[in-house]
Design an enzyme around this catalytic site. Structure first.
Site, PDB file in Angstrom:
ATOM      1  N   GLU A  87      38.743 -13.712  18.691  1.00  0.00           N
ATOM      2  CA  GLU A  87      38.898 -15.164  18.560  1.00  0.00           C
ATOM      3  C   GLU A  87      39.217 -15.794  19.908  1.00  0.00           C
ATOM      4  OE1 GLU A  87      40.019 -12.940  16.443  1.00  0.00           O
ATOM      5  OE2 GLU A  87      39.101 -13.521  14.548  1.00  0.00           O
ATOM      6  N   HIS A 138      45.636 -13.643   5.186  1.00  0.00           N
ATOM      7  CA  HIS A 138      44.375 -14.302   4.809  1.00  0.00           C
ATOM      8  C   HIS A 138      44.609 -15.552   3.977  1.00  0.00           C
ATOM      9  CE1 HIS A 138      43.263 -10.143   5.753  1.00  0.00           C
ATOM     10  NE2 HIS A 138      42.078 -10.639   6.133  1.00  0.00           N
TER      11      HIS A 138
END
Lengths: 324, 385
Positions: free
Chosen positions: A59, A126
């Site tokens: 990322e 998540h």
């Protein structure tokens, strides 16, 4: 034509790619036929060859490439698989993208897509609602659409915006929210403007993203008890549309902010503090936050439900605020 | 079973009362609704009755003691099982005006109270939210006005809507009345006192025939007051600002003039610079302008002269304007008997009362009296004016 929330996102990406040659998508597993973790980009690689690009599992690297491309005149849309992993790109987003225009006068028109929010069984890595980190930093626009129409228009507006935008898309809404009309024809409000989703006289209830629907669900049984809540969907978390909230609190005298994020700091705390400072003389009761429990997000669905605010808890908090 | 007898809320405002006398002795049997004791509130003498039949137990507040609303006056022993348990449905207090049941001991059906004993005893009528406080301010009301508003909120709380409904009833005050009301409230915040003295008017009434324009009594009084102020220093020439006295430079005096729905007080500057005829012309012009809605000067002045006698009033205590230390009032002339030592008989004279209401912080009755005596002396010797 009908559309789900995720289809509206896909449609917005396709329309942006079609209309603006500066736009490209950069994410993990989005090129080829896979179409990304949630299929937001499915079919786009075939339609726009060379403009839907796979990134390595980094990322940090994705954000850096996006910022560089934006400085070079592109309109990158960076897809993270989960908002939780935007923490890996945090330095790029808040130290570089958010400050660059202020330091150099050169804008960074990058869009970061962050699939956020809780679904049962998602667990601590998540499910997080991460606006608390991102909204602390001036220079970064943070949006969180709650409707199919906003999912489309706010993504288009984010890509068109010259500032870096963190676009928080709610995973639970992806396939649970559907409209029977063309999302591009839905009402379009400007970025930075909140929407009153339901008018009411007794208590202002502010939320955003998935929690807006829990608030609207809570409004019905409350109305049967004679309590009319005004539900405000913030839409944009930075900048924050305090004027709309204040105008509502002037009418109702009461404020509840419902969020699936944590209680410490964050948008709910900021809004309650702001209203206490600027709207004190309109209040009949203390502004109140209803947040997730102050623990990491639990994995088990039962624990997840205990962790997460829902319509019943919102209704109970409204009753306490109204009866304060 | 032991049942507390609490001090009920009588009427809307009394927060406490004094026990005057117990009408029943401990150990004595009482019927339901029988009067147990007399209590005196600020407004009236009332009785507290037994909520149920039983025997009077311990008296908690003896005669002459003071009791707050909701506090236990005495205990009543009633037939039934269990010690100190409340009756399931019986009201704790006898009157329909009684406060909501106290939380300790709370009836089982009532949710637990989170508030202090004081809140519980008086209901929640004492809570004022920031919004209600702001509404009070907006309507120019104070917290004390809340006692006359019937609260529709939780436990009798006054809501912002209650304040609005109360404040928006009736007719709005006209702009002139609002201005007068505000000015009078500002002035009323001072300690004011009044001195009075009769003045014999016959010489003045004789004198005014000889002066051009036949000056009014008001003009004579203005002239006499200006001369009295010029002749001797008086603390009432000043105006108190904080702990400092500001002196008025010239002898500027105001005249009270009735207009539609109010009074205005135009100022005549340097009154001592006019003789009676010139002053009459000046004052007539000023009054005429006021009645036509044109006021040239409403600025600072030492004092105001009010001829309330024109309404037939013989004596009054008008309030001086906030920026002035006193107001001189002229009562209506009346016939009065005066002892004439020469003829050893009462003779008829014309007489009026002069009143001087003053700011007692600046001067005492002596100084005010000396100023008034000087005015009277001059009016009784109009050739000196």
């Amino acid at each position: 034509m009908s559309s789900t929330y995720i289809e509206a996102i896909r449609r917005a990406l396709g329309d942006a790619l079609a209309e603006d040659p500066r736009v490209f998508l950069y994410g993990q597993d989005i090129a080829g036929t896979f179409g990304g973790a949630f299929k937001a980009t499915k079919g786009l690689a075939e339609r726009f060859p060379g403009r839907v690009l796979n990134s390595p599992i980094s990322e940090d690297g994705q954000a850096a490439v996006g910022i560089g491309a934006a400085l070079a005149g592109c309109r990158p849309v960076i897809e993270f698989q989960f908002a939780d992993f935007a923490s890996v790109a945090f330095n790029q987003m808040v130290n570089h993208a958010a400050t660059h225009w202020w330091r150099t006068g050169v804008p960074v028109p990058a869009t970061f897509r962050l699939p956020a929010g809780g679904t049962p069984g998602g667990g601590p890595f998540h499910c997080q609602m991460v606006e608390g980190w991102l909204t602390s930093h001036p220079g970064l626009i943070v949006v969180a659409p709650a409707t199919v129409g906003d999912a489309y228009h706010m993504l288009r507006d984010a890509i068109a915006c010259d500032d870096p935008v963190a676009y928080l898309e709610h995973k639970h809404l992806y396939n649970h929210l559907r409209i029977d009309t063309d999302p591009s024809r839905a009402e379009r409000l400007p970025l930075g403007k909140a929407a009153v989703r339901r008018a009411g006289r007794d208590c202002t209830v502010v939320s955003w993203s998935g929690m807006v629907h829990e608030c609207l669900k809570a409004a019905e049984p409350l109305a049967e008890q004679g309590i009319e809540i005004e539900v405000i969907d913030l839409r944009c978390l930075r900048p924050l549309d305090t004027a709309t909230v204040l105008a509502s609190v002037e009418r109702t005298g009461r404020l509840l902010v419902a969020t699936e994020s944590w209680p410490f700091g964050g948008v709910a705390a900021e809004l309650c503090a702001w209203i206490s400072e600027h709207g004190f003389s309109h209040l009949d009761a203390p502004p109140r936050r209803l947040s997730a429990q102050d623990t990491p997000v639990p994995f088990h669905p039962d624990l997840f439900r205990a962790h997460h605010p829902d319509a019943a808890r919102i209704a109970a908090a409204v009753v306490e605020t109204v009866e304060f | 079973m032991r049942l507390p007898v609490r001090m009920p809320q009588f009427g809307e405002s009394a927060a406490e009362a004094k026990v005057v006398a117990w009408l029943v002795k401990p150990g004595q049997a009482v019927k339901a609704e029988q009067e147990l004791c007399e209590v005196q509130t600020e407004k009236s003498l009332l009785t507290v009755a037994a909520p149920e039949a039983g025997t009077l137990g311990e008296i908690m507040v003896a005669a002459d003691g003071t009791v707050a609303v909701g506090e236990i006056l005495a205990y009543l022993e009633i037939a039934g099982a269990g010690a100190d348990a409340p009756p399931s449905a019986a009201p704790v207090a006898p009157s329909p005006l009684a406060p909501p049941p106290s939380p300790a001991p709370a009836p089982a059906a009532k949710p637990p109270q989170k508030r202090s004993a004081l809140h519980a005893a008086t209901g929640d009528a004492g809570f004022i939210s920031p919004r209600v406080r702001a509404r009070l301010d907006a309507h120019g009301l104070t917290v004390s006005d809340l006692s006359v508003i019937a609260g529709t909120g939780r436990d009798g709380r006054v809501t912002a809507q209650d304040v609005d409904a109360y404040a928006q009833g009736g007719e709005p005050l006209t702009a002139v009345r609002q201005a007068v009301a505000a000015a009078m409230m500002r002035s009323w915040s001072r300690p004011l006192a009044t001195v009075a003295m009769p003045v014999r008017l016959d010489p003045l009434l004789e004198h005014r025939r000889t002066v051009t324009g036949r000056p009014s009594l008001t003009v004579y009084a203005l002239r006499a007051l200006a001369q009295a102020i010029a002749a001797a220093p008086t603390p009432l020439r000043g105006r108190l600002v904080g702990n400092r006295v500001h002196q008025c430079a010239g002898i500027d005096l105001a005249v009270a003039v009735e207009v539609d729905d109010g009074v205005i007080t135009p100022v005549v500057r340097k009154v001592d610079g006019y003789d009676l005829a010139a002053l009459e012309a000046k004052v007539s012009g000023v009054v005429e302008s006021c009645r036509n809605g044109r006021v040239s000067d409403l600025g600072d002045a030492i004092a105001t002269v009010s001829n309330y006698g024109t309404f037939g009033i013989t004596w009054a205590t008008p309030i001086p304007l906030a920026g002035q230390a006193f107001i001189l009032g002229i009562g209506a002339p009346v016939n009065a008997p005066e002892w004439d030592p020469a003829s050893k008989a009462f003779t008829r004279i014309r007489q009026a009362e002069l009143t001087l209401t003053f700011d007692h912080r600046l001067a005492d009755g002596g100084a005010a009296g000396r100023l008034l005596a000087k005015v009277v002396e001059l009016l009784q010797n109009p050739s000196r004016l």
